[in-house]
Scaffold this motif. Structure first.
Motif, PDB file in Angstrom:
ATOM      1  N   LYS A  59      -3.706   3.556  -0.611  1.00  0.00           N
ATOM      2  CA  LYS A  59      -4.154   2.917  -1.841  1.00  0.00           C
ATOM      3  C   LYS A  59      -3.276   1.715  -2.165  1.00  0.00           C
ATOM      4  O   LYS A  59      -2.112   1.664  -1.777  1.00  0.00           O
ATOM      5  N   LYS A  60      -3.850   0.778  -2.904  1.00  0.00           N
ATOM      6  CA  LYS A  60      -3.079  -0.391  -3.342  1.00  0.00           C
ATOM      7  C   LYS A  60      -1.999   0.081  -4.309  1.00  0.00           C
ATOM      8  O   LYS A  60      -2.304   0.693  -5.343  1.00  0.00           O
ATOM      9  N   HIS A  61      -0.751  -0.205  -3.956  1.00  0.00           N
ATOM     10  CA  HIS A  61       0.354   0.326  -4.758  1.00  0.00           C
ATOM     11  C   HIS A  61       1.577  -0.566  -4.563  1.00  0.00           C
ATOM     12  O   HIS A  61       2.016  -0.792  -3.438  1.00  0.00           O
ATOM     13  N   TRP A 107       0.839  -1.188   0.000  1.00  0.00           N
ATOM     14  CA  TRP A 107       0.000   0.000   0.000  1.00  0.00           C
ATOM     15  C   TRP A 107       0.875   1.240   0.000  1.00  0.00           C
ATOM     16  O   TRP A 107       2.023   1.210   0.441  1.00  0.00           O
ATOM     17  N   LYS A 108       0.294   2.338  -0.472  1.00  0.00           N
ATOM     18  CA  LYS A 108       0.959   3.632  -0.387  1.00  0.00           C
ATOM     19  C   LYS A 108      -0.089   4.724  -0.274  1.00  0.00           C
ATOM     20  O   LYS A 108      -0.977   4.833  -1.122  1.00  0.00           O
ATOM     21  N   ASP A 157       1.362  -6.103 -10.304  1.00  0.00           N
ATOM     22  CA  ASP A 157       1.643  -4.715  -9.941  1.00  0.00           C
ATOM     23  C   ASP A 157       0.374  -3.876  -9.864  1.00  0.00           C
ATOM     24  O   ASP A 157      -0.577  -4.090 -10.624  1.00  0.00           O
ATOM     25  N   TRP A 158       0.420  -2.900  -8.942  1.00  0.00           N
ATOM     26  CA  TRP A 158      -0.678  -1.947  -8.748  1.00  0.00           C
ATOM     27  C   TRP A 158      -0.120  -0.539  -8.732  1.00  0.00           C
ATOM     28  O   TRP A 158       1.034  -0.319  -8.353  1.00  0.00           O
ATOM     29  N   SER A 159      -0.966   0.410  -9.116  1.00  0.00           N
ATOM     30  CA  SER A 159      -0.607   1.817  -9.021  1.00  0.00           C
ATOM     31  C   SER A 159      -1.856   2.604  -8.642  1.00  0.00           C
ATOM     32  O   SER A 159      -2.807   2.692  -9.426  1.00  0.00           O
ATOM     33  N   GLU A 160      -1.883   3.095  -7.416  1.00  0.00           N
ATOM     34  CA  GLU A 160      -2.997   3.907  -6.909  1.00  0.00           C
ATOM     35  C   GLU A 160      -4.343   3.217  -7.134  1.00  0.00           C
ATOM     36  O   GLU A 160      -5.252   3.760  -7.750  1.00  0.00           O
ATOM     37  N   ASN A 161      -4.445   1.996  -6.641  1.00  0.00           N
ATOM     38  CA  ASN A 161      -5.677   1.189  -6.666  1.00  0.00           C
ATOM     39  C   ASN A 161      -6.010   0.592  -8.034  1.00  0.00           C
ATOM     40  O   ASN A 161      -7.077  -0.006  -8.200  1.00  0.00           O
TER      41      ASN A 161
END
Length: 249
Positions: free
Chosen positions: A108-110, A104-105, A126-130
């Motif tokens: 959000k999922k990141h 998370w970051k 990989d995730w970037s801002e949900n």
């Protein structure tokens, strides 16, 4: 009659006015910092874990009263940040089920994580801002498997899709559809199509044999031989025509 003169200030009355030093000390003591037992919010949410400067910071568990969902993991300045698990409460069984496990970051999922969907589908990557963005693998509920690049929750870039029936596609993707150069294999028929795709539709290409001798149900109709002076030139012209058509949309 006897009169008694009283002092200007009664000795048993003391001033309740706080000094600036006392005010600062009480403010520091009221701040949540370090490891605390369960702290309840006014709406019924509860948090058990570490604090810093009156914010969730460190490791802790949050449970939301309205939804019953829970988060257990790392926090930073009041938001999930680092590694953590988010679970949802299943209404029928009243048991918790993992929905997301990963990085998370800023709430959000990141980063890298695994997401479990209600229809038994699973995404890991990989995730970037949900949003699913980067390299990832999607196991669909119907048995299909996609492995490749993503952008904003859609297959985008290079990737392959293995269908539950054994067929597979490998090539370019855009906005969740086959777009660009790719090849589609029919192992049961012993054939492979190589060509150009637009919005999931094959526009131009070549069809040839591929593992025909091992195919369980090979087709009885032979592939006709094309008599073209320059087959590659024909394919390039067809691709250029499709590019022009898409650019006009």
């Amino acid at each position: 009659m006897v009169f008694i003169k009283l002092p200007a200030v009664m000795p048993f009355f003391k001033s309740t006015q706080l000094t600036p030093q006392c005010t600062k000390l009480l403010d520091v003591k009221s701040q949540k910092c370090g490891l605390r037992h369960t702290v309840y919010a006014t709406n019924g949410d509860k948090y058990t874990g570490e604090w810093q400067n009156n914010q969730k910071h460190g490791t802790g568990t949050q449970i939301w009263k309205e939804s019953g969902a829970s988060y257990n993991g790392e926090w930073k300045f009041g938001k999930p940040d680092g590694y953590g698990n988010y679970c949802v409460l299943v209404s029928k069984t009243k048991k918790y089920m993992y929905q997301y496990s990963g990085n998370w970051k800023n709430g959000k999922k990141h980063g890298y994580g695994r997401y479990f969907y209600d229809n038994s589908a699973v995404y890991e990557g990989d995730w970037s801002e949900n949003h699913r963005t980067g390299l990832g693998k999607m196991y669909y509920g119907n048995g299909d498997i996609y492995h490749g690049e993503w952008m904003m929750d859609k297959c985008h870039g290079k990737g392959s899709l293995q269908y539950a029936n054994g067929n597979w596609y490998e090539g370019d993707w855009q906005d969740g559809k086959k777009n660009g150069n790719g090849k589609f294999c029919y192992p049961d028929k012993g054939r492979i199509y190589k060509g150009f795709w637009v919005d999931g539709v094959a526009k131009c290409g070549t069809l040839s044999y591929f593992g025909k001798d091992d195919a369980p149900t090979p087709t009885n109709h032979p592939i006709p031989q094309l008599q073209l002076v320059d087959m590659e030139l024909v394919l390039r012209d067809a691709q250029a025509a499709n590019f022009d058509q898409r650019s006009k949309k």
